[in-house]
Design a protein around this motif. Structure first.
Motif, PDB file in Angstrom:
ATOM      1  N   ASN A  97      -6.753   3.231 -11.323  1.00  0.00           N
ATOM      2  CA  ASN A  97      -5.993   2.324 -10.469  1.00  0.00           C
ATOM      3  C   ASN A  97      -5.435   2.967  -9.208  1.00  0.00           C
ATOM      4  OD1 ASN A  97      -6.381   0.050 -11.970  1.00  0.00           O
ATOM      5  ND2 ASN A  97      -4.505   0.249 -13.137  1.00  0.00           N
ATOM      6  N   PHE A  98      -5.755   4.213  -8.973  1.00  0.00           N
ATOM      7  CA  PHE A  98      -5.327   4.819  -7.721  1.00  0.00           C
ATOM      8  C   PHE A  98      -6.403   5.773  -7.229  1.00  0.00           C
ATOM      9  CE2 PHE A  98      -3.456   7.698 -10.909  1.00  0.00           C
ATOM     10  CZ  PHE A  98      -3.784   8.944 -10.416  1.00  0.00           C
ATOM     11  N   HIS A 103       4.406   1.709   2.354  1.00  0.00           N
ATOM     12  CA  HIS A 103       5.402   2.615   1.781  1.00  0.00           C
ATOM     13  C   HIS A 103       4.808   4.020   1.732  1.00  0.00           C
ATOM     14  CE1 HIS A 103       6.610  -1.361   0.541  1.00  0.00           C
ATOM     15  NE2 HIS A 103       7.831  -0.892   0.384  1.00  0.00           N
ATOM     16  N   LEU A 104       5.600   4.996   2.138  1.00  0.00           N
ATOM     17  CA  LEU A 104       5.135   6.375   2.243  1.00  0.00           C
ATOM     18  C   LEU A 104       6.149   7.305   1.600  1.00  0.00           C
ATOM     19  CD1 LEU A 104       3.325   8.645   3.501  1.00  0.00           C
ATOM     20  CD2 LEU A 104       4.607   8.306   5.630  1.00  0.00           C
ATOM     21  N   THR A 136      -2.627   2.292  -4.373  1.00  0.00           N
ATOM     22  CA  THR A 136      -1.953   3.590  -4.364  1.00  0.00           C
ATOM     23  C   THR A 136      -2.925   4.704  -4.028  1.00  0.00           C
ATOM     24  OG1 THR A 136      -2.239   3.739  -6.758  1.00  0.00           O
ATOM     25  CG2 THR A 136      -0.154   2.876  -5.980  1.00  0.00           C
ATOM     26  N   PHE A 137      -2.444   5.630  -3.206  1.00  0.00           N
ATOM     27  CA  PHE A 137      -3.223   6.781  -2.768  1.00  0.00           C
ATOM     28  C   PHE A 137      -2.345   8.022  -2.887  1.00  0.00           C
ATOM     29  CE2 PHE A 137      -4.899   3.084  -0.745  1.00  0.00           C
ATOM     30  CZ  PHE A 137      -6.264   3.269  -0.731  1.00  0.00           C
ATOM     31  N   GLY A 138      -2.847   9.037  -3.582  1.00  0.00           N
ATOM     32  CA  GLY A 138      -2.123  10.284  -3.727  1.00  0.00           C
ATOM     33  C   GLY A 138      -2.833  11.399  -2.987  1.00  0.00           C
ATOM     34  N   PHE A 139      -2.071  12.269  -2.346  1.00  0.00           N
ATOM     35  CA  PHE A 139      -2.605  13.386  -1.573  1.00  0.00           C
ATOM     36  C   PHE A 139      -1.914  14.666  -2.028  1.00  0.00           C
ATOM     37  CE2 PHE A 139      -2.518   9.543   0.936  1.00  0.00           C
ATOM     38  CZ  PHE A 139      -3.742   9.500   1.580  1.00  0.00           C
ATOM     39  N   VAL A 195       0.879  -1.170   0.000  1.00  0.00           N
ATOM     40  CA  VAL A 195       0.000   0.000   0.000  1.00  0.00           C
ATOM     41  C   VAL A 195       0.915   1.218   0.000  1.00  0.00           C
ATOM     42  CG1 VAL A 195      -1.781   1.287   1.229  1.00  0.00           C
ATOM     43  CG2 VAL A 195      -1.798  -1.229   1.277  1.00  0.00           C
ATOM     44  N   TYR A 196       0.771   2.058  -1.026  1.00  0.00           N
ATOM     45  CA  TYR A 196       1.651   3.215  -1.228  1.00  0.00           C
ATOM     46  C   TYR A 196       0.864   4.502  -1.027  1.00  0.00           C
ATOM     47  CZ  TYR A 196       4.542   6.535  -3.896  1.00  0.00           C
ATOM     48  OH  TYR A 196       5.275   7.615  -4.298  1.00  0.00           O
ATOM     49  N   PHE A 197       1.330   5.354  -0.106  1.00  0.00           N
ATOM     50  CA  PHE A 197       0.777   6.686   0.100  1.00  0.00           C
ATOM     51  C   PHE A 197       1.792   7.683  -0.459  1.00  0.00           C
ATOM     52  CE2 PHE A 197      -2.214   6.373   4.061  1.00  0.00           C
ATOM     53  CZ  PHE A 197      -2.947   5.382   3.443  1.00  0.00           C
TER      54      PHE A 197
END
Length: 177
Positions: free
Chosen positions: A58-59, A110-111, A35-38, A11-13
């Motif tokens: 996909n994210f 993962h961050l 995947t998550f983008g902020f 899980v990627y932030f």
């Protein structure tokens, strides 16, 4: 290289995801990585939304100012990168990564943090994530003389695995020992 090394079932932030180019890269690898983008920048937020659609959704993109509190309204100052070069400001709501993770019941392995000066607030709003066992690696850009952030991350059992020196800031990869 670091992005390419993230294993399946991770899980990627991506905090400060900008235009979402790293997330799009991860989406294209055909790995099973959530995947998550902020981000709280207006124009990059638009492009992140477009990038999401172009990458088969996909994210997940979250438009918020990641900080050490949730629900505050903060002023964001920016410089237009359009043909009209001018400063402008707008308001955004803050969100702690700890609160986001608890709300969604999703915890990063993962961050990545690239927030141009707000790193300490992001890290302090991630204290429960740092204490937990899920988070394995942090890739972060830190201003040159900011030992407070480095020491704070290290206090949770992370060690510096890589340091890339720069003129205005350094990039670090922290791994849990």
């Amino acid at each position: 290289e670091w992005l390419m090394s993230i294993p399946d079932n991770s899980v990627y932030f991506d905090v400060g995801t900008d235009y979402g180019q790293e997330i799009a890269l991860l989406s294209s690898l055909n790995k099973n990585i959530q995947t998550f983008g902020f981000d709280c920048s207006l124009l990059p937020s638009h492009y992140c939304a477009v990038n999401k659609e172009k990458n088969n959704n996909n994210f997940e993109f979250i438009s918020a100012a990641i900080s050490d509190s949730t629900g505050e309204i903060v002023d964001i100052e920016a410089m237009s990168n359009l043909s009209i070069k001018s400063k402008y400001s707008y308001k955004f709501m803050t969100l702690k990564l700890d609160d986001f993770s608890n709300m969604k019941n999703i915890y990063p392995t993962h961050l990545k943090i690239d927030v141009d000066g707000a790193e300490l607030k992001v890290i302090k709003g991630s204290e429960k994530l740092l204490q937990g066992n899920d988070l394995k690696e942090i890739f972060i850009e830190i201003n040159l003389n900011d030992d407070e952030i480095i020491n704070f991350i290290k206090s949770f059992g992370f060690e510096i695995a890589l340091k890339i020196p720069g003129k205005k800031n350094n990039q670090f990869l922290f791994k849990r020992n």
